[in-house]
Scaffold this motif. Structure first.
Motif, PDB file in Angstrom:
ATOM      1  N   ILE A  60       7.276  -6.072  -2.435  1.00  0.00           N
ATOM      2  CA  ILE A  60       6.403  -7.248  -2.541  1.00  0.00           C
ATOM      3  C   ILE A  60       5.054  -7.053  -1.878  1.00  0.00           C
ATOM      4  CG2 ILE A  60       7.065  -8.462  -0.429  1.00  0.00           C
ATOM      5  CD1 ILE A  60       6.835 -10.097  -3.879  1.00  0.00           C
ATOM      6  N   LYS A  61       4.959  -6.092  -0.959  1.00  0.00           N
ATOM      7  CA  LYS A  61       3.756  -5.915  -0.143  1.00  0.00           C
ATOM      8  C   LYS A  61       2.494  -5.800  -0.984  1.00  0.00           C
ATOM      9  CE  LYS A  61       1.571  -2.297   2.639  1.00  0.00           C
ATOM     10  NZ  LYS A  61       1.748  -0.991   3.294  1.00  0.00           N
ATOM     11  N   ILE A  62       2.499  -4.927  -1.983  1.00  0.00           N
ATOM     12  CA  ILE A  62       1.285  -4.630  -2.745  1.00  0.00           C
ATOM     13  C   ILE A  62       0.803  -5.853  -3.519  1.00  0.00           C
ATOM     14  CG2 ILE A  62       2.520  -3.778  -4.787  1.00  0.00           C
ATOM     15  CD1 ILE A  62       0.343  -1.588  -4.983  1.00  0.00           C
TER      16      ILE A  62
ATOM     17  N   VAL B  75      -0.864  -8.374  -0.908  1.00  0.00           N
ATOM     18  CA  VAL B  75      -2.179  -7.860  -0.520  1.00  0.00           C
ATOM     19  C   VAL B  75      -3.189  -8.081  -1.643  1.00  0.00           C
ATOM     20  CG1 VAL B  75      -3.492  -5.786   0.058  1.00  0.00           C
ATOM     21  CG2 VAL B  75      -1.255  -6.170   1.103  1.00  0.00           C
ATOM     22  N   SER B  76      -2.811  -7.742  -2.862  1.00  0.00           N
ATOM     23  CA  SER B  76      -3.732  -7.865  -4.008  1.00  0.00           C
ATOM     24  C   SER B  76      -4.091  -9.323  -4.270  1.00  0.00           C
ATOM     25  CB  SER B  76      -3.103  -7.238  -5.256  1.00  0.00           C
ATOM     26  OG  SER B  76      -2.832  -5.866  -5.053  1.00  0.00           O
TER      27      SER B  76
ATOM     28  N   LEU C 278      -8.110  -3.868  -9.544  1.00  0.00           N
ATOM     29  CA  LEU C 278      -8.899  -2.988  -8.676  1.00  0.00           C
ATOM     30  C   LEU C 278      -8.210  -2.783  -7.326  1.00  0.00           C
ATOM     31  CD1 LEU C 278     -11.660  -1.528  -8.064  1.00  0.00           C
ATOM     32  CD2 LEU C 278     -12.409  -3.712  -7.097  1.00  0.00           C
ATOM     33  N   VAL C 279      -7.844  -3.887  -6.682  1.00  0.00           N
ATOM     34  CA  VAL C 279      -7.210  -3.794  -5.366  1.00  0.00           C
ATOM     35  C   VAL C 279      -5.847  -3.115  -5.469  1.00  0.00           C
ATOM     36  CG1 VAL C 279      -6.301  -5.124  -3.418  1.00  0.00           C
ATOM     37  CG2 VAL C 279      -8.444  -5.825  -4.517  1.00  0.00           C
ATOM     38  N   PHE C 280      -5.093  -3.449  -6.504  1.00  0.00           N
ATOM     39  CA  PHE C 280      -3.768  -2.845  -6.703  1.00  0.00           C
ATOM     40  C   PHE C 280      -3.887  -1.328  -6.809  1.00  0.00           C
ATOM     41  CE2 PHE C 280       0.273  -1.859  -8.542  1.00  0.00           C
ATOM     42  CZ  PHE C 280       1.116  -2.923  -8.246  1.00  0.00           C
ATOM     43  N   SER C 281      -4.873  -0.858  -7.580  1.00  0.00           N
ATOM     44  CA  SER C 281      -5.055   0.591  -7.747  1.00  0.00           C
ATOM     45  C   SER C 281      -5.493   1.245  -6.444  1.00  0.00           C
ATOM     46  CB  SER C 281      -6.074   0.879  -8.860  1.00  0.00           C
ATOM     47  OG  SER C 281      -7.353   0.340  -8.544  1.00  0.00           O
ATOM     48  N   LEU C 282      -6.304   0.545  -5.643  1.00  0.00           N
ATOM     49  CA  LEU C 282      -6.714   1.081  -4.338  1.00  0.00           C
ATOM     50  C   LEU C 282      -5.523   1.176  -3.383  1.00  0.00           C
ATOM     51  CD1 LEU C 282     -10.110  -0.786  -3.769  1.00  0.00           C
ATOM     52  CD2 LEU C 282      -9.813   1.661  -4.142  1.00  0.00           C
ATOM     53  N   VAL C 283      -4.676   0.160  -3.390  1.00  0.00           N
ATOM     54  CA  VAL C 283      -3.507   0.167  -2.513  1.00  0.00           C
ATOM     55  C   VAL C 283      -2.546   1.283  -2.911  1.00  0.00           C
ATOM     56  CG1 VAL C 283      -1.521  -1.166  -1.692  1.00  0.00           C
ATOM     57  CG2 VAL C 283      -3.721  -2.298  -2.013  1.00  0.00           C
ATOM     58  N   LEU C 284      -2.493   1.620  -4.205  1.00  0.00           N
ATOM     59  CA  LEU C 284      -1.637   2.719  -4.644  1.00  0.00           C
ATOM     60  C   LEU C 284      -1.991   4.023  -3.930  1.00  0.00           C
ATOM     61  CD1 LEU C 284      -1.301   2.191  -8.511  1.00  0.00           C
ATOM     62  CD2 LEU C 284       0.410   1.747  -6.741  1.00  0.00           C
ATOM     63  N   VAL C 285      -3.293   4.232  -3.686  1.00  0.00           N
ATOM     64  CA  VAL C 285      -3.715   5.438  -2.964  1.00  0.00           C
ATOM     65  C   VAL C 285      -3.122   5.433  -1.559  1.00  0.00           C
ATOM     66  CG1 VAL C 285      -5.665   6.806  -2.147  1.00  0.00           C
ATOM     67  CG2 VAL C 285      -5.854   5.532  -4.293  1.00  0.00           C
TER      68      VAL C 285
END
Length: 271
Positions: free
Chosen positions: A129-131, A134-135, A168-175
């Motif tokens: 659930i974290k990501i 955050v997003s 955008l934020v989801f893809s950044l958090v993936l990193v």
């Protein structure tokens, strides 16, 4: 060189860097919707990010009884206190509608950090659930609040912006999750833990492609400059996703990846 590293570490550990990213994203939202001259929301997002992120990070450290940052913790606490006062000042400048939304997103941050039910874990420890939390929080602070404060009418374009910001934020958090895959608690079930690093990278590319595709659905779709800049930022994120791995230093995500929104905003400011 040692002094520079200490300054950089404090800059990152105190959440100032991620706060500038929040300021940049709020400013970008205002730019794309033609909102000018109102910095109250941007500064509220900046100082609120410092307070929120430090609360999340150092509450967790206190719970785990870690002491690695003990020397700089007092300075971070003092900075967080000043940021809280500044955040409250700019909060008072907002309209009551925006205040209500800000409180709601602050509540989401608390849900992420504190257990609200006896013997239950906080949302940060809920599987997978974290990501999403955050997003969603970043969408609220960097899209909903500035547009609400500017009295921008709710429209299809606003929905598109919110979806794009989420992607955008989801893809950044993936990193971040790829870099931290070896250190994250397996119980968290982050995306790389569930589907592996290779598929996580493919997911990131798909999300960025969807972000760009949505650009063509705006009502006023003959805007070349926003499309160009979103293309550039997506390419930049894709490059960072491609080279991300669990052996990267903490600066890879905590500094360089979080610099992308700042760089995106600065280029527009210069132009």
């Amino acid at each position: 060189m040692v002094i520079f590293k200490k300054i950089l570490d404090f800059y990152i550990n105190s959440s100032l860097h991620v706060a500038f990213s929040a300021f940049a994203l709020v400013s970008m939202t205002q730019y794309f919707f033609g909102v000018q001259g109102d910095l109250s929301v941007a500064w509220f997002a900046f100082f609120g990010t410092v307070v929120g992120y430090n609360f999340v990070k150092y509450d967790a450290i206190a719970r785990l009884n870690k002491t690695e940052i003990k020397k700089e913790l007092k300075a971070i606490v003092f900075l967080s206190f000043i940021s809280f006062l500044s955040c409250f000042y700019f909060f008072l400048q907002l309209s009551w509608e925006t205040k209500l939304s800000a409180v709601a997103f602050f509540g989401l941050t608390l849900l992420y950090t504190l257990p609200f039910f006896p013997n239950k874990q906080n949302a940060r420890n809920w599987k997978g659930i974290k990501i999403y939390i955050v997003s969603l929080t970043w969408v609220g602070v960097t899209v909903v609040l500035p547009l609400q404060e500017a009295s921008v009418a709710f429209s299809f374009d606003v929905i598109l912006m919110a979806i794009q910001r989420f992607l955008l934020v989801f893809s950044l958090v993936l990193v971040f999750e790829i870099v931290d895959v070896k250190f994250d608690d397996p119980h968290l079930q982050t995306v790389p833990q569930r589907i592996g690093v290779r598929l996580t990278k493919k997911l990131g590319y798909i999300l960025l492609f969807m972000l760009l595709l949505l650009e063509f659905f705006y009502y006023d779709n003959h805007h070349f400059l926003p499309l160009l800049f979103k293309l550039l930022v997506c390419i930049t994120i894709a490059v960072f996703i491609y080279f991300a791995n669990e052996n990267r230093s903490r600066y890879y995500a905590s500094f360089w990846v979080e610099s992308i929104p700042i760089l995106w905003w600065l280029v527009l400011v210069v132009i």
